[in-house]
Write an enzyme that holds these catalytic residues in place. Structure first.
Site, PDB file in Angstrom:
ATOM      1  N   HIS A 126     -50.029 -35.624  -7.690  1.00 45.90           N
ATOM      2  CA  HIS A 126     -49.614 -35.059  -8.933  1.00 45.90           C
ATOM      3  C   HIS A 126     -50.892 -34.533  -9.932  1.00 45.90           C
ATOM      4  CE1 HIS A 126     -49.596 -39.098 -10.452  1.00 45.90           C
ATOM      5  NE2 HIS A 126     -50.478 -38.788 -11.025  1.00 45.90           N
TER       6      HIS A 126
HETATM    7  P1  TYD Z   1     -46.888 -43.001 -10.590  1.00 46.38           P
HETATM    8  O1  TYD Z   1     -47.984 -42.572 -11.628  1.00 46.38           O
HETATM    9  O2  TYD Z   1     -45.657 -42.060 -10.533  1.00 46.38           O
HETATM   10  O3  TYD Z   1     -47.513 -43.325  -9.366  1.00 46.38           O
HETATM   11  P2  TYD Z   1     -47.719 -42.275  -8.095  1.00 46.38           P
HETATM   12  O4  TYD Z   1     -48.040 -40.952  -8.539  1.00 46.38           O
HETATM   13  O5  TYD Z   1     -48.769 -42.959  -7.015  1.00 46.38           O
HETATM   14  O6  TYD Z   1     -46.281 -42.198  -7.348  1.00 46.38           O
HETATM   15  O7  TYD Z   1     -46.513 -44.259 -11.344  1.00 46.38           O
HETATM   16  C1  TYD Z   1     -45.635 -45.111 -10.423  1.00 46.38           C
HETATM   17  C2  TYD Z   1     -44.678 -46.013 -11.297  1.00 46.38           C
HETATM   18  O8  TYD Z   1     -45.324 -46.756 -12.090  1.00 46.38           O
HETATM   19  C3  TYD Z   1     -43.863 -45.091 -12.235  1.00 46.38           C
HETATM   20  O9  TYD Z   1     -42.548 -45.520 -12.308  1.00 46.38           O
HETATM   21  C4  TYD Z   1     -44.346 -45.100 -13.641  1.00 46.38           C
HETATM   22  C5  TYD Z   1     -45.101 -46.280 -13.671  1.00 46.38           C
HETATM   23  N1  TYD Z   1     -46.541 -46.384 -14.487  1.00 46.38           N
HETATM   24  C6  TYD Z   1     -46.400 -47.113 -15.666  1.00 46.38           C
HETATM   25  O10 TYD Z   1     -45.642 -47.321 -16.280  1.00 46.38           O
HETATM   26  N2  TYD Z   1     -47.625 -46.935 -16.425  1.00 46.38           N
HETATM   27  C7  TYD Z   1     -48.723 -46.209 -16.002  1.00 46.38           C
HETATM   28  O11 TYD Z   1     -49.857 -46.180 -16.733  1.00 46.38           O
HETATM   29  C8  TYD Z   1     -48.974 -45.723 -14.593  1.00 46.38           C
HETATM   30  C9  TYD Z   1     -49.912 -45.068 -13.998  1.00 46.38           C
HETATM   31  C10 TYD Z   1     -47.539 -45.640 -13.966  1.00 46.38           C
END
Ligand code: TYD
Length: 143
Positions: free
Chosen positions: A51
């Site tokens: 992303h």
């Molecule tokens: P995400 O940023 O979507 O990870 P990726 O892009 O690797 O799939 O985050 C994964 C999960 O973690 C999502 O449910 C949101 C949560 N999250 C938080 O609650 N706080 C944060 O600071 C981050 C980075 C993720």
């Protein structure tokens, strides 16, 4: 000119007792730190973080092991950095697509971020990101 992703060498304090590195806001990272998270126990072959962010800026450090970070500006420029040393950080400006892959066993990716977690800051589809990047580039050209 749009800011580009680049590798920052972090301070290293070499010691026979073990080494130490440090990240300090506005010194070793070019932003104020709002948040730190880390990615670990990644099964072989998995990808993370596909992303871009509208505002958030990040520094990614391989605290342990190694992995690839691919960055793309949405305008046809794509580059892959392999992070494998805990004294290098990959700086990712806002508005850059980034994806992490090829995690080695037991690797840990630490990410230091400029903004609190905000899902509305995410651009989660690459085609939407390409339109966003083109629009941003157009706006910069008109300035
Ligand atoms: P995400 O940023 O979507 O990870 P990726 O892009 O690797 O799939 O985050 C994964 C999960 O973690 C999502 O449910 C949101 C949560 N999250 C938080 O609650 N706080 C944060 O600071 C981050 C980075 C993720």
């Amino acid at each position: 000119m749009k800011e580009e992703a680049n590798v920052i060498q972090l301070p290293r304090f070499l010691d026979r007792r073990g080494n130490l590195s440090v990240i300090e806001e506005e010194q070793t990272v070019p932003f104020d730190i709002a948040r730190t998270y880390w990615i670990y126990d990644v099964p072989g072959g998995e990808k993370r973080g596909g992303h871009a962010y509208r505002t958030n800026r990040e520094l990614i450090v391989a605290l342990s092991g190694s992995f690839d970070v691919t960055v793309d500006d949405g305008l046809g420029n794509r580059r892959t950095f392999r992070l494998s040393r805990s004294y290098y950080g990959l700086y990712i400006p806002a508005g850059v697509w980034r994806e992490m892959s090829d995690f080695s066993t037991n690797s840990v990716a630490m990410v230091v971020a400029s903004e609190p977690y905000d899902r509305n800051d995410y651009i989660e589809s690459f085609s939407k990101f390409k339109s966003y990047a083109r629009k941003q580039a157009g706006e910069r050209t008109r300035l």
